[in-house]
Design a protein around this motif. Structure first.
Motif, PDB file in Angstrom:
ATOM      1  N   LEU A   1      65.996  -6.204  47.554  1.00 24.05           N
ATOM      2  CA  LEU A   1      64.602  -5.852  47.835  1.00 24.05           C
ATOM      3  C   LEU A   1      64.427  -4.333  47.879  1.00 24.05           C
ATOM      4  O   LEU A   1      63.457  -3.793  47.345  1.00 24.05           O
ATOM      5  CB  LEU A   1      64.151  -6.479  49.146  1.00 24.05           C
ATOM      6  N   THR A   2      65.386  -3.630  48.474  1.00 25.33           N
ATOM      7  CA  THR A   2      65.325  -2.168  48.536  1.00 25.33           C
ATOM      8  C   THR A   2      65.388  -1.567  47.138  1.00 25.33           C
ATOM      9  O   THR A   2      64.622  -0.659  46.808  1.00 25.33           O
ATOM     10  CB  THR A   2      66.478  -1.629  49.396  1.00 25.33           C
ATOM     11  N   VAL A   3      66.272  -2.076  46.301  1.00 26.45           N
ATOM     12  CA  VAL A   3      66.382  -1.571  44.931  1.00 26.45           C
ATOM     13  C   VAL A   3      65.098  -1.850  44.159  1.00 26.45           C
ATOM     14  O   VAL A   3      64.622  -0.999  43.392  1.00 26.45           O
ATOM     15  CB  VAL A   3      67.607  -2.204  44.230  1.00 26.45           C
ATOM     16  N   LEU A   4      64.503  -3.017  44.362  1.00 23.98           N
ATOM     17  CA  LEU A   4      63.255  -3.349  43.681  1.00 23.98           C
ATOM     18  C   LEU A   4      62.134  -2.391  44.093  1.00 23.98           C
ATOM     19  O   LEU A   4      61.395  -1.889  43.243  1.00 23.98           O
ATOM     20  CB  LEU A   4      62.856  -4.791  43.993  1.00 23.98           C
ATOM     21  N   VAL A   5      62.013  -2.128  45.380  1.00 25.09           N
ATOM     22  CA  VAL A   5      60.964  -1.224  45.864  1.00 25.09           C
ATOM     23  C   VAL A   5      61.187   0.196  45.335  1.00 25.09           C
ATOM     24  O   VAL A   5      60.241   0.860  44.884  1.00 25.09           O
ATOM     25  CB  VAL A   5      60.903  -1.245  47.406  1.00 25.09           C
ATOM     26  N   LEU A   6      62.426   0.674  45.377  1.00 15.16           N
ATOM     27  CA  LEU A   6      62.716   2.019  44.867  1.00 15.16           C
ATOM     28  C   LEU A   6      62.431   2.125  43.374  1.00 15.16           C
ATOM     29  O   LEU A   6      61.844   3.112  42.915  1.00 15.16           O
ATOM     30  CB  LEU A   6      64.166   2.391  45.159  1.00 15.16           C
ATOM     31  N   ASN A   7      62.829   1.126  42.623  1.00 16.37           N
ATOM     32  CA  ASN A   7      62.609   1.150  41.177  1.00 16.37           C
ATOM     33  C   ASN A   7      61.121   1.129  40.858  1.00 16.37           C
ATOM     34  O   ASN A   7      60.654   1.849  39.974  1.00 16.37           O
ATOM     35  CB  ASN A   7      63.313  -0.053  40.542  1.00 16.37           C
ATOM     36  N   THR A   8      60.367   0.321  41.582  1.00 18.52           N
ATOM     37  CA  THR A   8      58.923   0.244  41.351  1.00 18.52           C
ATOM     38  C   THR A   8      58.237   1.564  41.682  1.00 18.52           C
ATOM     39  O   THR A   8      57.387   2.043  40.918  1.00 18.52           O
ATOM     40  CB  THR A   8      58.317  -0.892  42.198  1.00 18.52           C
ATOM     41  N   SER A   9      58.616   2.175  42.789  1.00 11.37           N
ATOM     42  CA  SER A   9      57.994   3.445  43.163  1.00 11.37           C
ATOM     43  C   SER A   9      58.390   4.559  42.193  1.00 11.37           C
ATOM     44  O   SER A   9      57.564   5.428  41.883  1.00 11.37           O
ATOM     45  CB  SER A   9      58.358   3.824  44.596  1.00 11.37           C
ATOM     46  N   MET A  10      59.607   4.540  41.695  1.00 10.64           N
ATOM     47  CA  MET A  10      60.025   5.554  40.714  1.00 10.64           C
ATOM     48  C   MET A  10      59.244   5.375  39.409  1.00 10.64           C
ATOM     49  O   MET A  10      58.819   6.362  38.802  1.00 10.64           O
ATOM     50  CB  MET A  10      61.523   5.449  40.444  1.00 10.64           C
ATOM     51  N   ALA A  11      59.040   4.140  38.974  1.00 13.62           N
ATOM     52  CA  ALA A  11      58.287   3.895  37.746  1.00 13.62           C
ATOM     53  C   ALA A  11      56.838   4.334  37.924  1.00 13.62           C
ATOM     54  O   ALA A  11      56.251   4.956  37.024  1.00 13.62           O
ATOM     55  CB  ALA A  11      58.352   2.424  37.370  1.00 13.62           C
ATOM     56  N   TYR A  12      56.246   4.028  39.074  1.00  7.65           N
ATOM     57  CA  TYR A  12      54.857   4.454  39.336  1.00  7.65           C
ATOM     58  C   TYR A  12      54.765   5.981  39.340  1.00  7.65           C
ATOM     59  O   TYR A  12      53.837   6.548  38.760  1.00  7.65           O
ATOM     60  CB  TYR A  12      54.378   3.894  40.669  1.00  7.65           C
ATOM     61  N   GLY A  13      55.727   6.638  39.969  1.00  7.89           N
ATOM     62  CA  GLY A  13      55.742   8.100  39.987  1.00  7.89           C
ATOM     63  C   GLY A  13      55.887   8.689  38.594  1.00  7.89           C
ATOM     64  O   GLY A  13      55.269   9.704  38.270  1.00  7.89           O
ATOM     65  N   SER A  14      56.675   8.045  37.766  1.00  7.33           N
ATOM     66  CA  SER A  14      56.867   8.523  36.399  1.00  7.33           C
ATOM     67  C   SER A  14      55.568   8.425  35.599  1.00  7.33           C
ATOM     68  O   SER A  14      55.197   9.357  34.880  1.00  7.33           O
ATOM     69  CB  SER A  14      57.964   7.705  35.721  1.00  7.33           C
ATOM     70  N   TYR A  15      54.882   7.286  35.727  1.00  9.40           N
ATOM     71  CA  TYR A  15      53.610   7.134  35.016  1.00  9.40           C
ATOM     72  C   TYR A  15      52.567   8.123  35.530  1.00  9.40           C
ATOM     73  O   TYR A  15      51.810   8.697  34.749  1.00  9.40           O
ATOM     74  CB  TYR A  15      53.077   5.704  35.161  1.00  9.40           C
ATOM     75  N   GLU A  16      52.534   8.325  36.821  1.00  9.89           N
ATOM     76  CA  GLU A  16      51.580   9.259  37.412  1.00  9.89           C
ATOM     77  C   GLU A  16      51.871  10.684  36.930  1.00  9.89           C
ATOM     78  O   GLU A  16      50.960  11.439  36.580  1.00  9.89           O
ATOM     79  CB  GLU A  16      51.654   9.180  38.938  1.00  9.89           C
ATOM     80  N   MET A  17      53.151  11.068  36.890  1.00 10.95           N
ATOM     81  CA  MET A  17      53.521  12.407  36.432  1.00 10.95           C
ATOM     82  C   MET A  17      53.163  12.587  34.951  1.00 10.95           C
ATOM     83  O   MET A  17      52.653  13.644  34.551  1.00 10.95           O
ATOM     84  CB  MET A  17      55.018  12.634  36.635  1.00 10.95           C
ATOM     85  N   SER A  18      53.382  11.564  34.149  1.00 12.53           N
ATOM     86  CA  SER A  18      53.037  11.644  32.730  1.00 12.53           C
ATOM     87  C   SER A  18      51.532  11.813  32.548  1.00 12.53           C
ATOM     88  O   SER A  18      51.083  12.608  31.723  1.00 12.53           O
ATOM     89  CB  SER A  18      53.514  10.375  32.023  1.00 12.53           C
TER      90      SER A  18
END
Length: 143
Positions: free
Chosen positions: A64-81
């Protein structure tokens, strides 16, 4: 059909021994210096269920921790782009507006001459309270 009866006993099947749980002795039992030690301590069965539940809970929490971290990193990547794209578009707009402003400044004198305007030789100031027109010192020095 015959009148014979089936035998009263069932054919024997090979039996597998039942799995035995591990037994451990409880505190108590025979001790040094005791006079009456005829009864052994009772045996208690130990199960692995709490350990398996703990391992499963740790594994689920890690996943669950890995899923949450991966999701937040992907959201941050899209936001930065998205923000970088917006920044690039704004930089291009600024550059285009600066170029048009530079072109307008360069063309200002030619457009003023076309309208019949002439360059001013000196600057004059009006003093409204005294109703007097005064020239600047640089214009007086040039005359």
């Amino acid at each position: 059909m015959s009148a014979l009866r089936a035998p009263a006993y069932a054919p024997s099947r090979p039996t597998t021994p039942a799995r035995r749980t591990r037994l451990t002795a409880l505190d108590g039992g025979r001790a040094e210096g005791r006079r009456f030690a005829a009864v052994r301590a009772p045996l208690q069965a130990r199960t692995a269920t709490p350990f398996l539940v703990l391992c499963g809970a740790l594994l689920a929490a890690a996943l669950l921790t890995v899923l949450v971290l991966n999701t937040s990193m992907a959201y941050g990547s899209y936001e930065m782009s998205r923000v970088q794209g917006q920044s690039n578009r704004l930089a291009q707009d600024i550059q285009i507006k600066q170029q048009s402003l530079q072109a307008a400044e360069n063309d200002l004198a030619r457009r003023a001459e076309r309208l019949g305007m002439v360059p001013n030789a000196g600057t004059q100031m009006l003093d409204v309270s005294a109703a007097v027109a005064a020239t600047t010192p640089s214009a007086e020095a040039g005359q």
